[in-house]
Design a protein around this motif. Structure first.
Motif, PDB file in Angstrom:
ATOM      1  N   ALA A 295     -11.967  16.036  -7.347  1.00  0.00           N
ATOM      2  CA  ALA A 295     -11.097  16.663  -6.353  1.00  0.00           C
ATOM      3  C   ALA A 295      -9.702  16.247  -6.738  1.00  0.00           C
ATOM      4  O   ALA A 295      -9.512  15.527  -7.723  1.00  0.00           O
ATOM      5  CB  ALA A 295     -11.457  16.164  -4.958  1.00  0.00           C
ATOM      6  N   GLU A 296      -8.718  16.702  -6.015  1.00  0.00           N
ATOM      7  CA  GLU A 296      -7.352  16.350  -6.375  1.00  0.00           C
ATOM      8  C   GLU A 296      -7.149  14.836  -6.386  1.00  0.00           C
ATOM      9  O   GLU A 296      -6.322  14.304  -7.098  1.00  0.00           O
ATOM     10  CB  GLU A 296      -6.385  16.987  -5.374  1.00  0.00           C
ATOM     11  CG  GLU A 296      -4.980  17.070  -5.907  1.00  0.00           C
ATOM     12  CD  GLU A 296      -4.081  17.850  -4.964  1.00  0.00           C
ATOM     13  OE1 GLU A 296      -2.874  17.657  -5.062  1.00  0.00           O
ATOM     14  OE2 GLU A 296      -4.595  18.629  -4.136  1.00  0.00           O
ATOM     15  N   SER A 297      -7.963  14.143  -5.586  1.00  0.00           N
ATOM     16  CA  SER A 297      -7.722  12.718  -5.413  1.00  0.00           C
ATOM     17  C   SER A 297      -8.683  11.826  -6.186  1.00  0.00           C
ATOM     18  O   SER A 297      -8.555  10.618  -6.141  1.00  0.00           O
ATOM     19  CB  SER A 297      -7.822  12.375  -3.931  1.00  0.00           C
ATOM     20  OG  SER A 297      -9.096  12.755  -3.463  1.00  0.00           O
ATOM     21  N   THR A 298      -9.635  12.401  -6.868  1.00  0.00           N
ATOM     22  CA  THR A 298     -10.636  11.561  -7.522  1.00  0.00           C
ATOM     23  C   THR A 298     -10.819  11.973  -8.972  1.00  0.00           C
ATOM     24  O   THR A 298     -10.943  13.161  -9.276  1.00  0.00           O
ATOM     25  CB  THR A 298     -11.989  11.674  -6.789  1.00  0.00           C
ATOM     26  OG1 THR A 298     -11.805  11.266  -5.444  1.00  0.00           O
ATOM     27  CG2 THR A 298     -13.046  10.796  -7.442  1.00  0.00           C
ATOM     28  N   SER A 350      -9.958   6.820  -7.320  1.00  0.00           N
ATOM     29  CA  SER A 350      -9.837   7.762  -6.206  1.00  0.00           C
ATOM     30  C   SER A 350      -8.741   7.337  -5.249  1.00  0.00           C
ATOM     31  O   SER A 350      -8.446   6.144  -5.111  1.00  0.00           O
ATOM     32  CB  SER A 350     -11.177   7.804  -5.459  1.00  0.00           C
ATOM     33  OG  SER A 350     -11.080   8.698  -4.380  1.00  0.00           O
ATOM     34  N   ASN A 351      -8.147   8.331  -4.611  1.00  0.00           N
ATOM     35  CA  ASN A 351      -7.155   8.066  -3.570  1.00  0.00           C
ATOM     36  C   ASN A 351      -7.706   8.562  -2.239  1.00  0.00           C
ATOM     37  O   ASN A 351      -7.419   9.681  -1.822  1.00  0.00           O
ATOM     38  CB  ASN A 351      -5.842   8.794  -3.875  1.00  0.00           C
ATOM     39  CG  ASN A 351      -5.249   8.386  -5.194  1.00  0.00           C
ATOM     40  OD1 ASN A 351      -5.264   9.131  -6.167  1.00  0.00           O
ATOM     41  ND2 ASN A 351      -4.748   7.186  -5.236  1.00  0.00           N
TER      42      ASN A 351
END
Lengths: 732, 326
Positions: A295-298, A350-351
């Motif tokens: 995903a955008e964050s991971t 990840s965020n």
């Protein structure tokens, strides 16, 4: 009073000035703005004074007197069809010359070729007592006869030995082709060939170690490397795969030398000695790496790389000595050495929150050694005798796994706090520890409260614990045979021993429009907590300060200073193994300790200034490195107790070296992209080192036991060198 | 050899995955680079000399690259509108009380209000592959280092404009904030600058090797940001003769060159961490001469110490070479 050298220099400088005036008046400079090509040429003339022949001064570079072409660069960046072409040279036609050539089509492909030569000068004045070449060193028969009958003739003979330079040179050429059919894809092919040739010092022995013979080792290496890779990447992730292969060839596979003290082979002493130089080998590796943004964050990242190292050079015989009886047969004609390594890395980051990053890592580096373990029923010691016992070669191998977890929080936009934990599991084969675990916890804090202030700090604590430490596991037979003491039971080898490690680091950076100040502190403190003998601790402290101040808009002052301090403590025991008639002497009364200290100060101060609307610039700096070393040693027992052995526990003389450098470059901008450069450089190197300061081919005055040993008498002399050069730099 | 539990690791990785949709590009928000040039003439001209500009303006390979300035700074419509409103107010002589135009564009650099990660995201739109594949989660990324801490994009520093105290291998990639790549690294790694000045050193000062000869500052899965899987494999790039396999191996050599050597520079010969015989006596405490302190004037100490005789210390392929004499 003008010397002839000064007159010559003046003449050369005049010629350069005349040449630049001629260049400036030429039509070549007209309308240069319209030209798509850009480049630079710097030519000049240089004069040196002082010890510029010093091997230390010339260690890795070549600065000859006379005319030089320092650099030439040309860039055609806007050729029709979006093509570009560029070329660079540096130290042109000198012994440390470099060339780079690139061409391609913007955004599509590029080809780059590099060629580079690096000298490595060890010494100029090696006294070589031997003749011959190609890895065979000889001494005339009458000379050997004379020495065999009267070794005391050696000093007078070695005095007449020829002086020879000891140096290597690397010539490396690399071609790289990169093709990017789209922004997402890239294919790269690379081939390099490196030749390394020359001589370097090597120590050899004959006659069961009573003869130490130092020789210039011939080096003639070729290393061919090829790499092919393909890569794809987009905003979701990417992958990379590559193959790389490297073939190493040594054209001088063995070194043979005459024993100066024997004319014929005999049991107990050979007329010649022979050593095996580095064998040919090959290494191949595949690499597969990928990353995917779940995903955008991971982002998940992985790499797997198997590799192979191979070596199958034919074994030399046990000895060159034809008089030795009962030399066993070799167990194999060659080693058939095979190592496989598998490197695997998996990372997930990840965020979960915009400012929070969580990262988990797992890494495994498996170093498998499938080299056959060969049994040698005996071996020949220094081509002289066969002391036994039987020996087995051991295929050392290891597996190193790391698991890391990390949380990083970037708060208030400019600050970051990170905490992490790492566990390392190290499994080894045929070593004193079969497994050790190391746990590391750490925290870093980076704060940037103001635009002009940045502070970075970090601290790590690690604890390594071998699961079981069993000395004597690294040789076969274990403990070196029946009449042997084996390893000292309390010894813990530092690379496997239980260890507590503390590492702290701090960096402060402050700056404004006018000034900047930064300082750092770094310490590593290793303590080997279960070691009674061997290295006990290894502690270092480093401090740095770096300042710059803009005195005026056209004058900047800068200075930096670093202090490094290293401290090592180690403990040992002097031991005598048992003999058939006497017991061993293995008493704690023969323990001794040694303390090694190294301190290095490095400082630099300089000024960058310009005047006349930057028509004149002056850059100058002075740097000084001062290193001091000491080794103190003391016996821990009492000489009044029977069996005391430690009579040689003495402090070694202090060592030190200093390196001064002054560089001043004055550049005067002439009209039409030309500039005149005046450069002055001074270097001074001093050294005090008891290990090499007194080296001569004949070392009996220092050590009477070396009366049948010959050294090269290498020295690394101090030097003072002044270099002045005048150059014309022209941009086109 | 026993391994960590693979399912546990996979579970850990999978558990960290969070979903978020990507934003599509809204064409109406882009104004084109020529509009940028109207106000930012000097920056536009400098950028125009860079290789990146040549690709963006002359040979774009993707929709994003064709956006020119806005590929990195984001769509400029609102930024331009606010700037024009401000200019109009100035022309009319009335105070402009609206928001600053700079708030509507992505500013990159030290003075940017954006956090490092957001700034880096702009660069990573195109530069995720190559050496940046492992950037995310890397040491430098986790400590908030921005791409622009080390690189400058708007101005190509021509090699011949460089007046650095440290020579470097020839290259046409010089988009650094300092005159040389090494000086970029020395901003934080100040101790390394001192180590390179030491008496025993690799040819760093002479411009034959540089930091990136061994390290990839953009992140690697390897320790210490090494380009190769281990320290030894990094050293073998130049010292291929030492990689073996050998018949008789010296296990600490095979495991890690840094057990004995300090790669960045040393006061001791051959980049050694300490001089022989003390270096060797850290481990060799068995009997006879290795267990003896030895006087400074003996063949066990002077010249190269132990390697006066044990010269094949990196490994021997000689059947009689088990003690590295042959």
């Amino acid at each position: 009073m003008e010397t002839p050298a000064m007159k010559a220099l003046n003449r050369l400088i005049s010629h350069v000035i005349v040449a630049q005036v001629a260049l400036l008046s030429g039509p070549a400079l007209q309308a240069q703005e319209e030209k798509p090509a850009r480049g630079l040429v710097e030519i000049g003339v240089r004069q040196l004074a002082g010890d510029h022949g010093s091997s230390k001064f010339n260690e890795y570079h070549h600065i000859p007197a006379g005319f030089y072409l320092q650099q030439f660069e040309v860039y055609f960046n806007k050729l029709p069809g979006k093509f570009f072409l560029n070329a660079q040279t540096r130290e042109t036609l000198e012994k440390d010359q470099s060339y780079r050539f690139g061409l391609g089509q913007e955004g599509k492909y590029r080809f780059e070729f590099r060629w580079d030569r690096t000298p490595h000068v060890f010494a100029n004045g090696a006294r070589v007592f031997f003749g011959g070449s190609g890895g065979v060193y000889t001494i005339p028969g009458p000379t050997r006869s004379l020495l065999q009958s009267t070794p005391a003739n050696l000093p007078s003979l070695v005095d007449g030995a020829q002086l020879q330079g000891v140096s290597l040179a690397r010539n490396a050429g690399t071609g790289t082709f990169t093709y990017t059919p789209t922004a997402n894809w890239a294919v790269q092919l690379q081939y390099s060939n490196e030749q390394q040739a020359g001589v370097r010092p090597i120590g050899t022995t004959t006659n069961a170690f009573t003869n130490s013979i130092e020789l210039p080792e011939p080096v003639d290496y070729r290393t061919n490397q090829a790499k092919a890779s393909v890569e794809y990447g987009n905003d979701k992730g990417g992958f990379q795969s590559s193959y790389s292969g490297s073939l190493f060839r040594n054209r001088v596979g063995e070194l043979v030398w005459d024993n100066p003290f024997r004319t014929a082979d005999a049991a107990g002493g050979a007329s010649r000695g022979r050593i095996d130089l580095y064998p040919d080998n090959a290494a191949h590796a595949l690499s597969f790496a990928g990353a995917y943004n779940l995903a955008e964050s991971t982002r998940l990242m992985a790499s797997i790389s198997p590799g192979w190292m191979l070596q199958n050079d034919a074994f030399l015989p046990f000895t060159i000595n034809t008089a030795l009886a009962g030399v066993p047969a070799l167990p194999a004609a060659s080693l058939n050495g095979k190592k496989q390594r598998l490197s695997m890395n998996y990372t997930a980051t990840s965020n979960p929150l915009p400012a929070l990053t969580l990262t988990a890592r797992y890494r495994s580096y498996d170093y498998n050694n499938n080299t056959p373990s060969l049994v040698f029923s005996n071996y020949v010691r220094a081509d002289a005798d066969m002391p036994g016992p039987a020996r087995r070669s051991l295929p050392y191998a290891y597996n190193r796994q790391n698991l890391g977890l990390e949380a990083s929080w970037q708060f208030l936009n400019k600050h970051a706090l990170k905490a992490g934990y790492d566990m390392e599991r190290f499994d080894r084969e045929h070593r004193d520890t079969t497994r050790s675990n190391e746990h590391t916890g750490g925290v870093t804090l980076d704060i940037n409260p103001k635009k002009w202030l940045l502070v970075r700090t970090s601290y790590k604590h690690a604890r390594r614990e071998p699961r079981h430490y069993e000395a004597n596991e690294e040789s076969f037979p274990l403990g070196e045979g029946a009449l042997s003491l084996g390893e000292l039971p309390g010894l813990r080898k530092f690379d496997q021993a239980a260890r507590s490690r503390d590492r702290a680091e701090a960096l402060l950076q402050m700056d404004s429009d006018k000034w900047s100040l930064s300082g750092s502190y770094f310490t590593t403190q290793d303590r080997y907590t279960q070691s009674l003998y061997g290295l006990l601790n290894d502690v270092s402290y480093n401090y740095t300060v770096d300042v710059s101040y803009q005195l005026r808009h056209d004058v900047t002052l800068f200075a930096d200073y670093t202090r490094e301090r290293y401290r090592y403590n180690q403990r040992s025991r002097q031991r005598v193994p048992p003999t058939a008639t006497a017991p061993a002497n293995d008493s704690p009364n023969n323990d001794w300790e040694s303390f090694t200290r190294d301190v290095v100060h490095t400082g630099e101060v300089g000024i960058n200034a310009s005047a006349l609307r930057k028509k004149v610039t002056i850059d100058t700096f002075y740097s000084l490195t001062v290193a001091k070393g000491s080794i103190a040693t003391r016996a821990m027992g009492s000489s009044s107790i029977a069996g005391f052995l430690v009579t040689t526990a003495q402090d070694y003389p202090n060592t030190g070296n200093r390196f001064h450098q002054v560089t001043t470059t004055c550049r005067y901008q002439l009209p039409r992209s030309a500039a005149l450069k005046l450069d002055y450089r001074f270097e001074r190197y001093d050294r005090v080192d008891f290990q090499i300061d007194r080296m001569r081919p004949y070392m009996v005055p220092l050590d009477p036991s070396t009366n049948t040993s010959i050294y090269l008498g290498l020295d690394f002399p101090r030097y003072n060198v002044h270099i002045i050069s005048v150059a014309l730099e022209y941009r086109f | 050899m026993k391994r960590f539990s693979t399912p546990a690791i996979l579970t850990l990785f999978a558990g960290m995955a969070l979903a978020a949709p990507q934003q599509p590009m809204d064409e109406s928000q882009y104004v084109g680079s020529q509009i940028c040039e109207e106000c930012h003439r000097q920056g536009y001209r400098k950028f125009g000399a860079t290789k990146m500009a040549r690709v963006f303006f002359e040979a774009p390979r993707s929709a994003l690259e064709s956006k020119g300035c806005e590929a990195c700074h984001g769509p400029g419509r609102e930024h331009v509108q606010k700037a024009r409103e401000r200019d109009r107010a100035r022309e009319l002589g009335v105070p402009y009380e609206g928001p600053k135009s700079s708030e509507f564009i992505k500013q990159l650099g030290k003075d940017s209000p954006m956090p490092a990660r957001a700034q880096n995201a702009q660069c990573l739109q195109c530069h995720q592959k190559g050496q940046r594949l492992f950037w995310k989660g890397s040491t430098h990324e986790a400590r908030g280092i921005a791409c622009v801490t080390c690189h400058q994009v708007h101005q190509k520093v021509e090699p011949f404009q460089i007046a650095s105290r440290f020579k470097e291998p020839l290259s046409d990639n010089r988009m650094f904030v300092k005159p040389s790549q090494m000086e970029v690294c020395f901003q934080c790694h100040q101790m390394r600058r001192a180590q390179l000045q030491r008496s025993s050193h690799m040819p760093f000062r002479e411009g034959k090797v540089t930091c990136t000869s061994c390290h990839n500052p953009h992140g690697t899965p390897n320790p210490k940001l090494l380009t190769e899987a281990t320290t030894n494999e990094t050293c073998y790039k130049c010292h291929a003769e030492r990689r073996g396999p050998f018949l008789w191996e010296h296990p600490p050599v095979m495991e890690d060159c840094l057990n004995c050597h300090e790669a960045h520079g040393s006061s001791h010969p051959q980049l050694l961490k300490a001089t022989a015989p003390r270096l060797c006596q850290r481990c060799h405490v068995n009997t006879r001469h290795p267990s003896t302190p030895q006087l400074a004037t003996t063949r066990f100490v002077f010249n190269r110490g132990c390697t006066n005789c044990h010269s094949q210390i990196h490994g021997s392929n000689h059947p009689s070479g088990l003690r590295f004499h042959r």
